[in-house]
Scaffold this motif. Structure first.
Motif, mmCIF file in Angstrom:
data_model
loop_
_atom_site.group_PDB
_atom_site.id
_atom_site.type_symbol
_atom_site.label_atom_id
_atom_site.label_comp_id
_atom_site.label_asym_id
_atom_site.label_seq_id
_atom_site.Cartn_x
_atom_site.Cartn_y
_atom_site.Cartn_z
ATOM 1 N N ILE A 137 0.780 -1.079 -0.073
ATOM 2 C CA ILE A 137 0.099 -0.160 0.070
ATOM 3 C C ILE A 137 0.887 1.189 -0.079
ATOM 4 N N PRO A 138 1.052 1.775 -1.298
ATOM 5 C CA PRO A 138 2.001 2.920 -1.117
ATOM 6 C C PRO A 138 1.995 4.094 -0.399
ATOM 7 N N THR A 139 2.844 4.634 0.162
ATOM 8 C CA THR A 139 2.828 5.835 0.848
ATOM 9 C C THR A 139 3.087 7.105 0.008
ATOM 10 N N GLY A 140 2.702 8.174 0.502
ATOM 11 C CA GLY A 140 3.038 9.526 -0.187
ATOM 12 C C GLY A 140 1.691 9.955 -0.737
ATOM 13 N N SER A 141 1.327 11.477 -0.918
ATOM 14 C CA SER A 141 0.241 12.085 -1.137
ATOM 15 C C SER A 141 0.133 11.608 -2.654
ATOM 16 N N GLY A 142 -1.072 10.880 -2.941
ATOM 17 C CA GLY A 142 -1.609 10.565 -4.204
ATOM 18 C C GLY A 142 -1.009 9.371 -4.972
ATOM 19 N N ASN A 143 -0.270 8.676 -4.077
ATOM 20 C CA ASN A 143 0.268 7.421 -4.548
ATOM 21 C C ASN A 143 -0.462 5.947 -3.995
ATOM 22 N N GLY A 144 -1.276 6.325 -2.716
ATOM 23 C CA GLY A 144 -1.983 5.217 -2.283
ATOM 24 C C GLY A 144 -3.158 5.606 -1.973
ATOM 25 N N TRP A 145 -3.727 5.662 -0.639
ATOM 26 C CA TRP A 145 -5.057 5.967 -0.386
ATOM 27 C C TRP A 145 -5.501 7.330 -0.331
ATOM 28 N N TYR A 146 -4.536 8.324 0.095
ATOM 29 C CA TYR A 146 -4.409 9.633 0.603
ATOM 30 C C TYR A 146 -4.213 10.790 -0.337
ATOM 31 N N GLU A 147 -4.720 11.845 -0.144
ATOM 32 C CA GLU A 147 -3.820 13.244 -0.647
ATOM 33 C C GLU A 147 -3.629 14.084 0.644
ATOM 34 N N TYR A 148 -2.375 14.373 0.405
ATOM 35 C CA TYR A 148 -2.064 15.871 1.331
ATOM 36 C C TYR A 148 -2.359 16.966 0.750
ATOM 37 N N LEU A 149 -3.242 18.071 1.608
ATOM 38 C CA LEU A 149 -3.441 19.273 0.934
ATOM 39 C C LEU A 149 -2.547 20.328 1.153
ATOM 40 N N GLY A 150 -1.490 20.243 1.958
ATOM 41 C CA GLY A 150 -0.590 21.267 2.226
ATOM 42 C C GLY A 150 -1.228 22.218 3.014
ATOM 43 N N PRO A 151 -0.386 23.520 3.217
ATOM 44 C CA PRO A 151 -0.700 24.729 4.287
ATOM 45 C C PRO A 151 -2.035 25.180 3.628
#
Length: 447
Positions: free
Chosen positions: A108-122
């Protein structure tokens, strides 16, 4: 026929609802994870395990990382992959494409957009599950499971209200849905009518909110909405109406058994009010009696049900079954504290049928194992309902190995079978009873 048996509560590990097709069930799991370290979870049984060196767990959670029990992450054989499909529409698991964690990366890949989630930043630094992605896991026992991450934050908050950092709810505390097919096939079709709800929140001061209609949104921590129907905390039960919430629910006590209540009362419904709730608190007043010392038992009052109406035209009946985890037999409990966790309700309910004056018939499929947990020296009893003189009882371990199998020729009706299990190793076991029309399944632990 829709079977509405809801097992839930505060600090809950609920029992399962099973059909004759097997003992696969849909799960909605709240508050799994930790703000430090891994939490290890078994997808066959919906349980948390602490021993990372065992094969009892399938996936582990730590921050945004989800590992599987194989390769560099554990001694098991679990594998996983992320597919571009909605959870609800994914009805068949692929037979290949599963991977173990290795030195190059996780299944299950890590990192934004790679696996299950997105990180939206500040400025909010939100972690948001991506739509159209489902995690598929082949468990240690060889079963196929699909997983949908619902939230990365404790109590599944509304992220639209989250506009600054840090978030008001702790991160790394997951809510997720999953369905495990336990018959070994790749069939991931499921029904949302039968669902197990687990809330692993260790804060027993929280109310647990439930909806009888919206199965996929069964727990609400915002009491100011009309989304929930019933709320539970310790021995207190509230309904969404009157002084307890903005809903329309009104109800009453019925001095009769659940199964005898074939028609709803025509009047007498009142909402919760400052002077008293639909279900009053205090021993003997509402749904329970308190035994006092030395055992301090909370026991359900027999032949007492609750009828309530919603929106003026929807009717339900409800019955409490147990206040303790696993609906245990209280007869042999003589001292405090209890040998099983409290505040873990079992109750059942039925919605008013489309034909006025009739409730839907509820088919109960009971199977009880006690004592649970048991020691190697205990005589373990299995109680079940036999709809025919011929039944088969089997017990398997977590790896699917059959450790006990016996054909029974007995009378129909409720049966009580004593078993000597001194040769079993410490661990979790599944007991299954199959007769003419039904398959009953439960679990027990040998300590």
């Amino acid at each position: 026929m829709r079977k509405n048996i809801l097992f839930g509560g505060i600090f809950t590990v609920a029992m399962l609802v099973f059909s004759t097709a097997g003992f696969s069930t849909m799960h909605l799991t709240y508050n799994i994870g930790s703000e430090s370290g891994y939490t290890y979870y078994n997808l066959d049984f919906g349980l948390v395990f602490e021993d990372s060196a065992s094969t009892n767990w399938d996936i582990g959670f730590n921050g945004t990382t989800i590992i599987v029990n194989s390769g560099v992450s554990g001694p098991g054989s679990a594998q996983a992959q992320v597919v571009l499909s909605d959870f609800e529409s994914l009805m068949t698991a692929p037979s290949d494409g599963y991977m173990s964690d290795d030195a190059i990366g996780n299944a299950i890949p890590t990192g934004s957009g790679n696996g299950w989630y997105e990180y939206l930043g500040p400025p909010t630094h939100k972690i948001v599950p991506m739509t159209g992605r489902t995690i598929l896991v082949k468990t240690n026992s060889g079963n196929y499971s699909k997983v949908k991450i619902v939230s990365y934050y404790r109590n599944n908050p509304d992220l639209d209200q989250y506009t600054q950092f840090p978030p008001s709810e702790a991160s790394g505390i997951y809510t997720f849905m999953f369905f495990t097919q336990t018959d070994g096939s790749t069939n991931l079709d499921h029904q949302l009518e039968d669902i197990r709800v687990d809330n692993f929140d260790a804060n027993q001061d929280n109310m647990a909110f439930f909806s009888f209609d919206e199965i996929t949104n069964i727990s609400y921590l915002d009491s100011a909405t009309t989304n929930w129907d019933i709320a539970i905390k310790a021995t207190t039960v509230l309904f969404n109406g009157g002084s307890s919430g903005p809903g329309t629910i009104a109800g009453q006590i019925v001095l009769d058994g659940f199964d005898n209540l074939s028609t709803p009362p025509s009047d007498g419904y009142e909402p919760d009010s400052p002077t008293g709730a639909i279900i009053p608190t205090g021993s003997g007043n509402g749904w329970y009696t308190y035994s006092g010392p030395p055992a301090h038992k909370i026991e359900v009052i027999p032949n007492r049900s609750f009828a309530f109406e919603k929106n003026g035209n929807e009717y339900y009946k409800l019955e409490f079954i147990s206040y303790y985890a696993g609906n245990p037999d209280l007869e042999e409990w003589t001292a405090s504290p209890p040998p099983f966790p409290a505040r873990q309700y079992t109750f059942r309910y039925e919605k008013f049928a489309s034909e006025v004056g009739l409730f839907e018939a509820l088919e109960i499929e009971p199977l009880k194992v006690y004592p649970n947990p048991a020691t190697h020296q205990d005589l373990v009893y299995v109680e079940f309902y036999a709809d025919s003189p011929l039944a088969v009882i089997s017990i398997t371990d977590l790896k699917g190995k059959v450790v006990f199998n016996q054909q029974l020729n007995s009378a129909t009706g409720f049966q009580k079978l004593p078993l000597t299990l001194s040769k079993l190793n410490t661990g979790l076991y599944i007991v299954k009873v199959q007769n003419a029309e039904n398959v009953f399944v439960n679990k027990f632990y040998i300590d």
